[in-house]
Design an enzyme around this catalytic site. Structure first.
Site, PDB file in Angstrom:
ATOM      1  N   SER A  88     -59.133  77.992  65.450  1.00 20.92           N
ATOM      2  CA  SER A  88     -58.969  78.696  64.173  1.00 20.92           C
ATOM      3  C   SER A  88     -58.051  77.939  63.232  1.00 20.92           C
ATOM      4  O   SER A  88     -57.197  77.158  63.660  1.00 20.92           O
ATOM      5  CB  SER A  88     -58.394  80.088  64.410  1.00 20.92           C
ATOM      6  OG  SER A  88     -59.241  80.796  65.263  1.00 20.92           O
ATOM      7  N   GLN A  89     -58.201  78.257  61.964  1.00 28.74           N
ATOM      8  CA  GLN A  89     -57.321  77.749  60.904  1.00 28.74           C
ATOM      9  C   GLN A  89     -55.871  78.135  61.278  1.00 28.74           C
ATOM     10  O   GLN A  89     -55.651  79.247  61.766  1.00 28.74           O
ATOM     11  CB  GLN A  89     -57.778  78.477  59.645  1.00 28.74           C
ATOM     12  CG  GLN A  89     -57.161  78.107  58.368  1.00 28.74           C
ATOM     13  CD  GLN A  89     -57.660  79.070  57.266  1.00 28.74           C
ATOM     14  OE1 GLN A  89     -58.445  79.984  57.533  1.00 28.74           O
ATOM     15  NE2 GLN A  89     -57.200  78.845  56.061  1.00 28.74           N
TER      16      GLN A  89
END
Lengths: 236, 806
Positions: free
Chosen positions: A88-89
Site C-alpha cells: 500500500s501507499q
C-alpha cells in the site's frame, strides 16, 4: 613517475572502496527519503499519532518491495509485489495504523501479510503482531524478512478466514485485502472494545476503508476514506 | 445440368476462393473478438473491428501505390497472400499470447509502455487482415469490369463466415475455432492457384499451410488471462483448480474449486455460523456466480443479507428471478417458501452445468418440481410472459463487488431501463414487489441510478409519491431497494425496522424514518448520499441529473447503458477531485482510446501514403465526401441494427451474426445487381437516396415493429429480421461499386482515394457510432446515418451526373 604511482594507488583504492561508499550513501539516501516521506506524505496529511509517526520513520520500506521497485519505495504510491498484489501507499499504511489507536500492550491480528510492511510498522508499536497470508510465495518472502527483523511478529501461511484463534482475542484486526464478507471468526476473535479496519471494494479501483467496532453485543461500522489499491506498473 | 468443368472453370474457382477467404476473414474477426474478451475485456471487440477495417484500408492504399506490379503478379500473388493471411491468423494469436505482448488494461493509464504494447497488438492483428484484404482488393480491381459478381462472392462469403462461427463457438472454445478460420484461408489459396502455371508454388503452400494448421490443432495452448481478472486471482488461492470448462456463445465458462472460496456478499455481523465453501463459476474469466448448496436443514446465508428484504416484507408464493445466474437466489426463494419459481438464465452452458455435472452438488435444484428454469434473455421473457401475478420479481445483485471500474459502461442492458421496470410492475400481483440489490459504491453512482430508474418507472405508472411504495435497506456493503405495487402500510414498515435491528442494518427509505436523525449501525463518511436520494425521490429535482458529477439519469431503451456514469464535460473536474478517473470509468475511456488510436493509424497507414500518388484530375472533394459518407454511413446503420436486434433476439452474439451476415449477403446481391444497370452514375445517386429514405422510415417504424413481433417464434423472428435487414442492405450494396465504375470511367487515379477514405472512416465508425449512441441515443445515430447518405446522394447528383456513365 611519483605522480603516476600516486594516481595508480588512488585508482586501486577507489575500486575497492567504491562499493562500500556507494552502499553507505544509498542507505543514507533511503533514510533521507524516508524522513521526507514521513513529513510530506504522512504528517502533512494529518497523521498525528506519535507511535505511528515514529514507526513509519523507522521501518525501512525499501526492504519490503521487490528489488526492481526499490527506487520507488518511498514515493507516494502503492507498488506491485507480484501475484496481482500491492504494497500500500505509505499514507494508507500510516492511516490504517493510526485509526486502530495502537498501544504497546496491544495484540494485533493482520489478515493479508503481503509484503510484510504493515506488520513491521505495527511491530514497532505493539506487543505482538500475528499475520496471515494465503498466497504461499508472498508469505514465505515476508516471513523471511519479518522473522529476521522482529521477534514480536508471527507469520502463518493459511486461509485468513479462520483468524488465529489460539492467540485471540485481539485488540485490533487489520485486514489489508478487500473482502466481500467479513468472516464471522474474525468478529468473534475481536476483543470487546476492539476495532477492525478493512478496505471495502474491488482490489483494482477506488475503495472505501471501513472501521468495525465491537462493543458488547453491538457491532457498528463506519465508512472512512476512499483509498486506492492499484498498482502503478505491471508486476514482473 | 451443367458439366463439372463449368463449376471448376478458372473464373469460378477464383470466385469460390474469394468467397472462402472472405468467410475466413470474418470468422477470424469473430474468433479474435472472443479471444480478446477472454484475455482482457470485451471493449477490445471495438478494437478488433477497427483493426480489421484498418487492414482493408491499408490494403487499398498499397494497391493504389503498387497497382501495376500487384496486378501483373496476381496469378501467384493472390493465392500466396491468402495463404499468408491464414498462417498469420494462427501466428498473430500465438504472438499475442507471449508475455512481451501482453498488456494490462488496468495499468494502461499509469504505465506509458502499455500503450506501446497495445500498439504492437494492433500491428500483430493487423497483418492477417491486411494480407487477406490485399488479396481481395487485387481480385476486385483486376475484375473491375465484372465487379458485381466478385463483390457478391466477397459479401456472401463474409455472411457465411459469420453464421459458421456462431455455430462453432456454441460447441468449441474460441482458440479451437481459430484453425477452422485459418484452414478456410489456406484452402482458398490452394483453390486460387493456376495449377498449370504454379504447380510448385501450390505444393509449397499446401505443405506450409498444413504444417501450421496441424501445429495449431495439436497445440492449441491456453488463452492467458489478465492477472487482474477474477479468475486469475482465484487461481492463486490454496489448491485452487479449474474443475470444469465449457464453451458457450457468450464465452468460456470455468468452474473453480478451492477450500478458501466462500460466498456471503455483505453478510450481517450477526451471523455466527460457518460460511460454506463453494465452487465459483466464471464467464470469460469474470465472476458469474457460485454453485449453490440447496439444503433446507441449514439457514440460507442470504437471510443475513439485505437481499432477504422482499421476503421480510411479506410471503412470496410466486417468484420470478431475472438473470438468475447459477441459482443462488433460486435456492433462497425456495427456502423462503416459494411455491413456484421461474428463473431466467442467459448463459446456456451454465444452465447445462447446473442440470447435469453439478446437479447432485446443488441437490438437484434446477430439477425441483417448483422450479422452471428458462434459457432466455430476461427482457425477452418480460415481453413474452403471460403471467401477471408474480409476488416478487428479483434482479441479481448489481455490479461486481465494489464495481467493475466502469467496465460495463458500454453494455447494452435492456433489463435495467425505465421501460423494463414498467413491464415488471405490470406483471406483479396486488402486493407484489420488485427487488434490486447493489453494492454501495463510492462516489455514489449505481445506487442513485437505481433509485432514479425506479422513481421514473413509478411515475410512469401514475405513482406521485414514490415513498408510499418504496423501501430501501443498507448494510455495511449493500443496499436493497424494494418497490411494492400496493401502498406500504405500518405493519410492513414495522417488519422492516425489526429486521434491520436484528441484522444491524439501517433503513434508508422507509415511512417515518429519516436516516439523518437516527443512530445508525453503519455510518457513512457524510450525509450527502441521503441528500442525493432526497433530490431524486422526494424533491424530484429536474436539475439534479445535470448538476451531479456523474451520469445517473435513468437508462432507457433508446440509451440502454445502465453502467455508463462518466460525463465527458466533467472529466477535468473528476480528475482533479479523484485523481483516479480511469479507475472509475475505464470502459468508456477505452472506446475513446480505440477511436483515437484507430484514427491515428488510419491517417498514417492509409491517408498519408495516398499523398504520394500524383493526381491528374482536379479536385478530390467529391470522391472524399461520397466515399467517406458511405464508409461512416454503412457502419452506423450496421451498429444501429446490431443494437436494436440485441433487444429483439436477446443475445448480442446472435444479433451480431444475424445483422452482419444478412447485411453482407443482401449488400452482395445489391452490388451484383448494380452491375446490371448501365448508368452507374444514376445508380450511385438513386440508391443513396433510397437508403436515406429507408433509414427515415426505419427511424419511425423499426422499434414499434420489433416490439409488436418480439413474442413470435424464433423462426418467424428470423424471417422478419431477414426481411427488415436485407431491404436496406440490398440498396446499401449498390452505391460503392456503382461509384467505383463512375470513377473507373472518368477519374481512375481517384479510385485509391475512394478505397482509402472509405476504409479510414470505417476504422473509426464503430467506436464513433457507439459513443454517439451512449451520449445521445440510437435515434441520433440513425439521424446521422440518414444525413450521411443524403450527403452521398447530393454529391452523386451534383458531381457524378456530369461524368461519363461508366
Amino acid at each position: 613517475m611519483f605522480y603516476l604511482t600516486k594516481i595508480t594507488n588512488l585508482l586501486v583504492m577507489g575500486i575497492f572502496l567504491l562499493p562500500a561508499v556507494s552502499k553507505e550513501s544509498t542507505a543514507q539516501n533511503f533514510e533521507l527519503q524516508r524522513s521526507q516521506m514521513v513529513e510530506t506524505q504522512i504528517r502533512d496529511r494529518g497523521i498525528r499519532d506519535r507511535h505511528t509517526l515514529r514507526a513509519m520513520g523507522k521501518v525501512p520500506r525499501h526492504l519490503y518491495v521487490p528489488q526492481n521497485q526499490r527506487r520507488f519505495a518511498y514515493t507516494d504510491r502503492p507498488l506491485p509485489i507480484g501475484y496481482g498484489q500491492t504494497i500500500s501507499q505509505p499514507y494508507i499504511v500510516a492511516y490504517m495504523t493510526e485509526i486502530i489507536k495502537p498501544r504497546p500492550d496491544f495484540r494485533v491480528l493482520e489478515i493479508g501479510t503481503g509484503s510484510g510492511y504493515q506488520a513491521a510498522v505495527l511491530a514497532e508499536i505493539v506487543e505482538h503482531v500475528y499475520t496471515i497470508e494465503i498466497v504461499e510465495p508472498l508469505g514465505e518472502t515476508a516471513r523471511a524478512i519479518l522473522e529476521k527483523e522482529y521477534d514480536n511478529v508471527s507469520v502463518k501461511i493459511a486461509d485468513g478466514y479462520y483468524g488465529w484463534e489460539e492467540h485471540g482475542p485481539f485488540d485490533a484486526i487489520v485486514v489489508t485485502a478487500a473482502a466481500e464478507h467479513i468472516p464471522p471468526p474474525l468478529i468473534e476473535q475481536l476483543k470487546d472494545g476492539g476495532v477492525m479496519i478493512i478496505p471495502v471494494g474491488s482490489p483494482f479501483r477506488v475503495q472505501q476503508l471501513m472501521l468495525v467496532e465491537k462493543k458488547g453485543e453491538s457491532i457498528t461500522s463506519r465508512s472512512l476514506m476512499p483509498v486506492r489499491f492499484v498498482p502503478f506498473t505491471s508486476s514482473d | 445440368m451443367r458439366s463439372p468443368s463449368f463449376y471448376f472453370s478458372k473464373e469460378n474457382r477464383v470466385i469460390l476462393s474469394l468467397g472462402m477467404l472472405s468467410a475466413a476473414i470474418i470468422a477470424f474477426q469473430l474468433v479474435l473478438m472472443q479471444v480478446i474478451s477472454i484475455m482482457q475485456w470485451y471493449h477490445f471487440a471495438y478494437m478488433i473491428i477497427s483493426i480489421a477495417m484498418l487492414g482493408f484500408g491499408a490494403a487499398g492504399t498499397a494497391l493504389a501505390l503498387m497497382r501495376k506490379k500487384l496486378l501483373s503478379a496476381a496469378s501467384w500473388l493472390v493465392p500466396l497472400l491468402m495463404c499468408l493471411s491464414g498462417i498469420f491468423m494462427i501466428f498473430s494469436v500465438w504472438l499475442a499470447r507471449l508475455q512481451v505482448f501482453q498488456f494490462d488494461v488496468y495499468v494502461l493509464f499509469v504505465e506509458r509502455s502499455q500503450f506501446g504494447i497495445l500498439a504492437a497488438n494492433y500491428l500483430i492483428f493487423f497483418l492477417p487482415f491486411f494480407f487477406g484484404a490485399l488479396a481481395i482488393g487485387i481480385l476486385l480491381t483486376k475484375n473491375a469490369g465484372n465487379i458485381g459478381k466478385f463483390y457478391f462472392a466477397n459479401l456472401i462469403g463474409s455472411g457465411i463466415g459469420g453464421v459458421l462461427l456462431v455455430f462453432l463457438l456454441s460447441t468449441m472454445f474460441a482458440i479451437e475455432a481459430l484453425p477452422v478460420a485459418a484452414m478456410l484461408a489456406v484452402l482458398a489459396a490452394i483453390m486460387g492457384f493456376d495449377r498449370q502455371r504454379h504447380k510448385g508454388l501450390q505444393s509449397g503452400v499446401i505443405v506450409l499451410g498444413m504444417i501450421v494448421l496441424i501445429f495449431a490443432i495439436r497445440v492449441p495452448g491456453e488463452v492467458p488471462l489478465s492477472q487482474y481478472k477474477a479468475l486469475s486471482r482465484s487461481l492463486l488461492l490454496p489448491d485452487a483448480r479449474v474443475v470444469h470448462s465449457k464453451p458457450d456463445i457468450h464465452g468460456r465458462v470455468d468452474v473453480v474449486a478451492s477450500d478458501a472460496m466462500r460466498y456471503a456478499p455483505a453478510l450481517s455481523f450477526t451471523f455466527t455460523g460457518r460460511v460454506p465453501v463453494k465452487k465459483n463459476v466464471y464467464t470469460n474469466g469474470e465472476f458469474y456466480g457460485v454453485i449453490p448448496h440447496f439444503d433446507t436443514t441449514v439457514t440460507n446465508i442470504h437471510d443475513f443479507t439485505t437481499e432477504a428484504l422482499p421476503y421480510i416484507m411479506g410471503a412470496r408464493d410466486t417468484v420470478l428471478l431475472l438473470n438468475a445466474s447459477t441459482g443462488t437466489a433460486l435456492a433462497h426463494a425456495l427456502q423462503r417458501g416459494a411455491a413456484k419459481v421461474q428463473a431466467i438464465t442467459g448463459v446456456h452452458a451454465v444452465k447445462e452445468l447446473m442440470e447435469n455435472e453439478f446437479a447432485e452438488e446443488s441437490s438437484f435444484l434446477f430439477h425441483d418440481k417448483r422450479v422452471q428454469v428458462l434459457y432466455q434473455d430476461s427482457r425477452q421473457f418480460l415481453f413474452s410472459a403471460k403471467d401477471n401475478s408474480y409476488d416478487a420479481i428479483i434482479l441479481p445483485r448489481m455490479e461486481a463487488f465494489g464495481g467493475s471500474a466502469g467496465l460495463n459502461a458500454l453494455v447494452e442492458d435492456y433489463t435495467l431501463t425505465i421501460e423494463a421496470f414498467s413491464q415488471m410492475w405490470n406483471k406483479l400481483s396486488d402486493d407484489g414487489v420488485i427487488a434490486v440489490t447493489s453494492w454501495m459504491d463510492y462516489p455514489p453512482r449505481t445506487t442513485l441510478k437505481i433509485a432514479a430508474t425506479l422513481v421514473q418507472a413509478l411515475d410512469n405508472q401514475g405513482v406521485t409519491d414514490p415513498r408510499d411504495h418504496m423501501v430501501a435497506v443498507r448494510s455495511w456493503g449493500t443496499i436493497t431497494f424494494v418497490v411494492q405495487k400496493s401502498p406500504l402500510d405500518q405493519a410492513v414498515a414495522g417488519k422492516v425496522r425489526s429486521f434491520c435491528r436484528e441484522m444491524l442494518f439501517d433503513p434508508v427509505i422507509l415511512p417515518g424514518f429519516d436516516p439523518r436523525n437516527e443512530t445508525l449501525y453503519n455510518q457513512l463518511e457524510d450525509d450527502s448520499f441521503f441528500s442525493y436520494l432526497d433530490k431524486i425521490i422526494v424533491e424530484k429535482d429536474p436539475d439534479f441529473f445535470e448538476s451531479y458529477s456523474f451520469y445517473v439519469a435513468p437508462a432507457t431503451d433508446d440509451k440502454p447503458y445502465f453502467g455508463r456514469f462518466l460525463k465527458t464535460s466533467e472529466i477535468q473536474q473528476q480528475l482533479k477531485e479523484y485523481d483516479d478517473l480511469p479507475f472509475l470509468e475505464l470502459g468508456y475511456l477505452i472506446v475513446w482510446i480505440t477511436l483515437a488510436q484507430g484514427a491515428f493509424l488510419a491517417i498514417v497507414l492509409i491517408i498519408i501514403p495516398l499523398f504520394r500518388l500524383r493526381s491528374k484530375s482536379r479536385s478530390k472533394t467529391a470522391t472524399i465526401f461520397y466515399f467517406g459518407a458511405l464508409g461512416l454511413g454503412y457502419m452506423f446503420v450496421e451498429i444501429i441494427f446490431i443494437q436494436r436486434f440485441i433487444l429483439y433476439f436477446g443475445h448480442p452474439m446472435y444479433a451480431i451474426a444475424a445483422v452482419i451476415s444478412t447485411m453482407m449477403i443482401a449488400s452482395g446481391i445489391g452490388s451484383y445487381f448494380s452491375g446490371r444497370f448501365k448508368l452507374a452514375h444514376k445508380v450511385s445517386a438513386v440508391s443513396t437516396l433510397i437508403v436515406s429514405l429507408l433509414i427515415l422510415l426505419y427511424a419511425v417504424s423499426l422499434t414499434p415493429l420489433l416490439m409488436h413481433t418480439i413474442n413470435l417464434s424464433l423462426a418467424v423472428k428470423v424471417f422478419i429480421a431477414f426481411v427488415l435487414l436485407s431491404v436496406p442492405a440490398f440498396f446499401m450494396g449498390m452505391p460503392f461499386p456503382s461509384a467505383i465504375r463512375v470513377l473507373d470511367a472518368n477519374r481512375q487515379d481517384q479510385i485509391p482515394w475512394a478505397w482509402g477514405i472509405n476504409g479510414s472512416l470505417s476504422v473509426i465508425a464503430t467506436a464513433l457510432a457507439t459513443l454517439i449512441a451512449v451520449e445521445m441515443g440510437f435515434r441520433v445515430v440513425m439521424f446521422f446515418a440518414m444525413i450521411l447518405y443524403l450527403v452521398a446522394f447530393a454529391v452523386a447528383l451534383i458531381n457524378f451526373a456530369r461524368q461519363k456513365p461508366s
